[in-house]
Scaffold this motif. Sequence first.
Motif, short mmCIF file in Angstrom:
data_model
loop_
_atom_site.label_atom_id
_atom_site.label_comp_id
_atom_site.label_asym_id
_atom_site.label_seq_id
_atom_site.Cartn_x
_atom_site.Cartn_y
_atom_site.Cartn_z
N PRO A 97 63.77 44.43 15.04
CA PRO A 97 64.93 45.05 15.69
C PRO A 97 64.54 46.21 16.60
CG PRO A 97 65.42 44.62 13.39
CD PRO A 97 63.95 44.37 13.57
N TYR A 118 69.82 51.32 16.78
CA TYR A 118 69.41 50.63 15.56
C TYR A 118 70.50 50.73 14.49
CZ TYR A 118 66.69 49.58 11.35
OH TYR A 118 66.25 49.05 10.16
N MET A 121 73.45 48.48 14.97
CA MET A 121 73.30 47.09 14.56
C MET A 121 73.85 46.85 13.16
SD MET A 121 69.62 45.70 15.93
CE MET A 121 69.33 45.34 17.65
N SER A 154 69.22 41.20 22.17
CA SER A 154 70.00 41.99 21.21
C SER A 154 70.36 41.15 20.00
CB SER A 154 71.27 42.52 21.88
OG SER A 154 72.07 43.21 20.95
N CYS A 155 70.72 39.90 20.24
CA CYS A 155 71.08 39.00 19.14
C CYS A 155 69.88 38.75 18.23
CB CYS A 155 71.61 37.68 19.70
SG CYS A 155 72.24 36.55 18.44
N GLU A 158 69.70 41.64 15.94
CA GLU A 158 70.79 41.60 14.97
C GLU A 158 70.53 40.55 13.89
OE1 GLU A 158 74.50 40.89 16.84
OE2 GLU A 158 74.23 42.44 18.35
#
Length: 244
Positions: A97, A118, A121, A154-155, A158
């Motif tokens: 991440p 962070y 998330m 980003s996914c 996550e």
Amino acid sequence: MNLIELFTTIIIATLLHEFGHMLGAKIVGIKISEFSLGFGPTITKFSFKGTTYKIAWILLGAYVKPEKDDDDYLTYSRISRIIFTVSGLVMSIFILPMICIIILSILQESELNIFYAYVNMFRYMFHNPLNYLYNGIMPFPTVIFANKYYTYLSCLGEVSLFLGIINALPIPVTDGGQLLMGLLENKFADFKTNPLRYRKLGYLVILIIFMSPVMIALAQSIKNSWPILPVIGYIIYKFITVKV
């Protein structure tokens, strides 16, 4: 993101989690005999530096297999086993991440607050934890960018974080459960002498956790809950086949 893109993201996050285990194994001198994407019959495989890399038909996860497996695995020192277990969690929950956030910050040429990003998330997951059980993998991604590649990145962060948190739960079949058993095996000898008993119990606990909300979701809409059904099938399969 469509389901194929999301599924690909999950596979990448899973592979990097197992790569984290491989790095941990390298640090403590545990030789890895097999690195597999998926379970069951093999589609293709090759060997490199003593490790067999393969792709199997049931793409519901991945695993690394130490050269010493099952009862022989316990001949490794406790600290070596703990580091091997923790390394995958560190990769999923922290390293991957953070790497995704740092790359996003660089690509966007912005002074992104990495710590805030962070923590952010976590926010949706903790505010809406049942969404992930009711809707399977559908809530991802929770952060959308104008550039779709930024959204993918980003996914990935996550998904990695979410899978890492799930895998850190103190259930015997997860990394968190294996870590807990390793930490407590000096006080509870049965954790070391008969770990498969607790592993099978772990599959049963996970099955109950998944089945309860899914039954509710199925009563509401099969459309939203179908992604989690293969996972339940796999858990049932493992529960039946694990030897005690």
